[in-house]
Design a protein around this motif. Structure first.
Motif, PDB file in Angstrom:
ATOM      1  N   TYR A 296      -7.369  71.356  28.049  1.00 53.38           N
ATOM      2  CA  TYR A 296      -7.884  72.557  27.390  1.00 53.38           C
ATOM      3  C   TYR A 296      -7.729  73.763  28.313  1.00 53.38           C
ATOM      4  O   TYR A 296      -7.791  73.655  29.545  1.00 53.38           O
ATOM      5  N   ASP A 297      -7.539  74.922  27.676  1.00 58.75           N
ATOM      6  CA  ASP A 297      -7.451  76.178  28.416  1.00 58.75           C
ATOM      7  C   ASP A 297      -8.808  76.862  28.523  1.00 58.75           C
ATOM      8  O   ASP A 297      -9.026  77.659  29.435  1.00 58.75           O
ATOM      9  N   LEU A 298      -9.693  76.574  27.579  1.00 63.45           N
ATOM     10  CA  LEU A 298     -10.985  77.244  27.568  1.00 63.45           C
ATOM     11  C   LEU A 298     -12.059  76.287  27.079  1.00 63.45           C
ATOM     12  O   LEU A 298     -11.890  75.618  26.063  1.00 63.45           O
ATOM     13  N   ILE A 299     -13.183  76.252  27.813  1.00 67.12           N
ATOM     14  CA  ILE A 299     -14.371  75.502  27.409  1.00 67.12           C
ATOM     15  C   ILE A 299     -15.442  76.521  27.046  1.00 67.12           C
ATOM     16  O   ILE A 299     -15.802  77.380  27.860  1.00 67.12           O
ATOM     17  N   VAL A 300     -15.962  76.419  25.805  1.00 68.64           N
ATOM     18  CA  VAL A 300     -16.988  77.342  25.329  1.00 68.64           C
ATOM     19  C   VAL A 300     -18.307  76.583  25.203  1.00 68.64           C
ATOM     20  O   VAL A 300     -18.368  75.535  24.540  1.00 68.64           O
ATOM     21  N   PHE A 301     -19.355  77.103  25.846  1.00 69.68           N
ATOM     22  CA  PHE A 301     -20.684  76.504  25.770  1.00 69.68           C
ATOM     23  C   PHE A 301     -21.613  77.410  24.969  1.00 69.68           C
ATOM     24  O   PHE A 301     -21.599  78.646  25.140  1.00 69.68           O
ATOM     25  N   GLY A 302     -22.431  76.774  24.101  1.00 74.14           N
ATOM     26  CA  GLY A 302     -23.520  77.477  23.438  1.00 74.14           C
ATOM     27  C   GLY A 302     -24.796  77.290  24.239  1.00 74.14           C
ATOM     28  O   GLY A 302     -24.794  77.414  25.460  1.00 74.14           O
ATOM     29  N   LYS A 303     -25.881  76.940  23.558  1.00 76.86           N
ATOM     30  CA  LYS A 303     -27.168  76.718  24.228  1.00 76.86           C
ATOM     31  C   LYS A 303     -27.492  75.222  24.278  1.00 76.86           C
ATOM     32  O   LYS A 303     -26.964  74.427  23.498  1.00 76.86           O
ATOM     33  N   ASN A 304     -28.368  74.879  25.228  1.00 80.11           N
ATOM     34  CA  ASN A 304     -28.929  73.526  25.337  1.00 80.11           C
ATOM     35  C   ASN A 304     -27.846  72.444  25.361  1.00 80.11           C
ATOM     36  O   ASN A 304     -27.899  71.463  24.627  1.00 80.11           O
ATOM     37  N   VAL A 305     -26.866  72.630  26.248  1.00 83.30           N
ATOM     38  CA  VAL A 305     -25.758  71.667  26.319  1.00 83.30           C
ATOM     39  C   VAL A 305     -26.018  70.584  27.361  1.00 83.30           C
ATOM     40  O   VAL A 305     -25.087  69.849  27.723  1.00 83.30           O
ATOM     41  N   ASP A 306     -27.268  70.459  27.823  1.00 83.44           N
ATOM     42  CA  ASP A 306     -27.580  69.456  28.848  1.00 83.44           C
ATOM     43  C   ASP A 306     -27.109  68.058  28.474  1.00 83.44           C
ATOM     44  O   ASP A 306     -26.571  67.330  29.338  1.00 83.44           O
TER      45      ASP A 306
END
Length: 703
Positions: free
Chosen positions: A340-350
């Protein structure tokens, strides 16, 4: 005996004369030191100065004052005209017309100083009458050499800036970003600005030309006197990389023509941007963002959303069906993340990040040039050390419920706002709905750039301002952070929709900008970096190549295409960086002006696309390219040599006070041999001895 004595005496004197007796002496003479005046007669001196006079006429008036003062004070003066070279001394009424296509100020000064040093002449001073427009292209080293020589000869250089009080009439075309990255067929924006100086209000036409000089688009802008107007070309990106040109016609009376054109290198990324999106607390923001990314033809998106501790669902580009799982689906190893070229995180990804995955993520950014976007503020509820290390900030505890999004000057400097997106001063940003759930920042980490701020009247800080959009380089990769939530309002609210596709433009341009801000472009295993995009002919340019692919390492070459189309290959040396990662270094020397195209040759079968770049060598400046005065250049000369920086108005007083008789200068012309026999008495003695010998011989009848 008398005859023999006379004969021997005459011969002896002749032999002594032939022996050339004498001694070495150092003759000196004393004369008043001379003033040297250099008079510029290049084409730029024909430009208007003041009161309807040209710069050349103003310079002649100053010259006449100097000649008059020198004659009255009996001070020697020599006038050297110069343009493309230093010329022989002339009388004031013999100065040539101002029509030469070049002005070699530094070279002429250097020649005057060399001539004085070679003859041992002492100079009272040097005065330069010019507009300061030097076309030699000499750098600071040339000025430093002249200053050293002038100081060693105790000679001050005084400059008279002709036309310094007149602003140059100029219409400048400004393009802040010379390299623009886009995907084939993508909507492309090329912003530019027109700045007017010394011109009346006008309507200027700007053309966007392709590589063949054919117009792609044209825009007309109203430009006020002394003002700046901005415009944007909106069009579809081409299928291959190319170089486009923006130009505006030269306005009547314009003195600077070199800035009426600007080149834009359009880099086309052929590979799709591969995105993995992980969301632990689904909300409108994450739903809208995932849908938007999946709709982009240049992106391949895999998104995983957590609904509960035992329920996750995944949806990919090109599919409307979800795949459910009891386990958090996330790339588990560095190689899997490398897809992957980009990893996108939202909230509460623990739940997605085990310690091993978090460490792999850190290595993915640092060593593989990956990009991570934290799209909704702090992504975790607890501490994840590896992820905390990537975050651009150290978080505070205070939260901001509502705030206005305001791009910063830093965001404009990086090319995100003002080019990819509207500039910070655009009224659009104040018209958009507010965002929410921002969080105060305790510390901004090194190498972090704040691209936008949040402004809140209820903030705990005194100014109500806090970082809202940040980006940070980490190793070979990059981490972006949007400190807030609620961007979906920009697309949902009716008043926001009336302003255009703000939501779509913001996310697409931000993600694309992040991909290019990283060291590696999407889908490429190599990066190609040069120390600068412009340089001079004859100077070596070092190229650095980094690699994030798998082993074994390929045996690469660097292809260089000259402006005339001639190709050459450079074999770079394989090295390692501070982290032990492979890299190559090589150099090439551009030999002529123009655009030099560089690309990497990857010998592997089915190799991904490779980076390309352009190195530009500007053509040598011409006198006609810029006819404006440059008093700052003359000021630097005067300051460096202990002289005085003057104008035409202040030159008269300086001349009266300084062109005065000075102490005679003793001048040695070099040791010479002074013969002792070179006297009239020696010649008379020889003649007397030989004549007496002849007289007595005749008298005795011996002749």
């Amino acid at each position: 005996m008398l005859l023999i004595a006379l004969r021997l005496g005459g011969v002896a004197v002749i032999l002594i004369t032939l022996w050339n007796p004498g001694k070495w002496v150092n003759p000196t003479n004393q004369k008043p030191p001379a003033w040297i005046i250099l008079a510029d007669h290049s084409a730029s001196m024909a430009q208007a100065a003041s009161d309807g006079k040209s710069r050349a006429q103003v310079a002649r008036n100053v010259l006449a004052q100097a000649v008059k003062q020198a004659n009255e004070a009996d001070v020697p003066i020599r006038i050297h005209p110069f343009a493309e070279a230093l010329e022989a001394p002339l009388e004031p009424d013999q100065l040539p017309s101002s029509d030469k296509d070049g002005s070699q100020i530094l070279m002429s000064l250097s020649q005057v100083l060399q001539n004085a040093a070679s003859t041992g002449e002492s100079l009272a001073g040097i005065m330069v009458l010019s507009d300061g427009r030097d076309t030699s292209g000499s750098g600071p080293d040339a000025l430093a050499d002249i200053a050293l020589r002038a100081n060693s000869q105790n000679t001050n250089i005084h400059t008279v800036a002709i036309g310094a009080d007149q602003p140059a009439a100029d219409l400048a075309l400004q393009l802040n970003r010379s390299a623009i990255t886009a995907f084939p067929g993508q909507h492309l924006r090329i912003p530019f600005a027109l700045k007017s100086t010394g011109l009346e209000p006008l309507k200027a036409q700007v053309s966007l030309l392709d590589e063949n000089g054919s117009p792609l688009q044209q825009l007309s802008l109203e430009v006020e006197s002394g003002g700046t107007s901005v415009g944007t070309f909106d069009l579809t990106a081409p299928s291959v990389s190319c170089r486009w040109t923006l130009e505006t016609p030269v306005v009547a009376g314009e003195s600077r023509k070199s800035n009426n054109r600007a080149g834009a290198n359009i880099r086309i990324v052929e590979s799709k941007t591969r995105v993995f999106l992980a969301e632990g607390a689904p909300y409108w923001d994450s739903k809208f963002l995932a849908q938007l990314l999946r709709q982009q033809p240049q992106m391949e998106v895999h998104s995983v959303h957590r609904l509960s501790d035992e329920r996750y669902f995944r949806i990919d580009t090109g599919s409307d069906e979800t795949t459910e799982s009891e386990h958090p689906v996330f790339p588990a190893t560095l190689d899997e993340l490398g897809r992957y070229d980009l990893i996108v995180f939202g909230k509460n990804v623990d739940p997605f990040l085990t310690p091993e995955r978090a460490e792999a993520l850190r290595q993915y950014v640092r060593d593989r040039g990956g990009a991570v976007l934290l799209s909704r503020g702090k992504p975790t509820t607890g501490d994840v050390p590896a992820l905390d290390d990537l975050e651009p900030v150290i978080w505070g505890s205070a939260r901001i419920s509502e705030f206005q999004f305001e791009p910063s000057a830093e965001g404009e400097n990086t090319g995100l706002f003002g080019q990819a997106l509207p500039p910070p001063d655009a009224s659009l940003w104040k018209s958009l709905p507010t965002l929410k759930d921002g969080r105060q920042v305790s510390l901004i980490k090194p190498f972090t750039r704040v691209l936008a701020n949040g402004q809140s009247n209820t903030s705990a800080s005194a100014s109500g301002k806090f970082p809202a959009l940040m980006v940070r380089r980490h190793g070979q990769g990059v981490v972006g952070l949007l400190n807030g939530d609620g961007l979906w309002r920009w697309d949902f609210f009716p008043e926001a929709r009336e302003l255009g596709n703000c939501y779509d433009d913001f996310w697409i341009q931000l993600i694309q900008w992040m991909a290019t801000y990283s060291e590696f472009l999407p889908g490429q295993d190599f990066s190609l970096r040069l120390p600068a995009s412009h340089g001079t002919a004859g100077s070596a340019v070092a190229a650095t190549i980094s690699y994030r692919g798998t082993t074994p390492l390929p045996d690469i070459q660097l292809k260089v295409i000259a402006p005339n189309g001639e190709e050459s290959l450079v074999h770079p040396a394989l090295l390692t960086d501070a982290y032990g990662r492979p890299m190559w270094r090589g150099s090439f020397t551009p030999t002529s002006p123009g655009d030099w195209h560089l690309s990497i040759l990857d010998p592997r079968d089915h190799a991904p696309s490779v980076p390309e770049t352009v190195f530009t060598v500007p053509h040598p400046p011409s006198e006609q390219d810029d006819l404006s005065a440059d008093p700052d250049f003359l000021n630097h000369i005067a300051t460096a040599t202990g002289g005085t920086a003057l104008t035409a108005e202040t030159a008269e007083a300086f001349i009266r006070q300084n062109l005065l008789p000075k102490k005679l200068a003793t001048r040695e012309t070099g040791a010479v041999w002074k013969p002792s026999w070179n006297l009239a008495t020696v010649a008379i003695l020889i003649a007397a001895l030989l004549s007496a010998e002849w007289f007595f011989r005749r008298r005795l009848g011996l002749a």
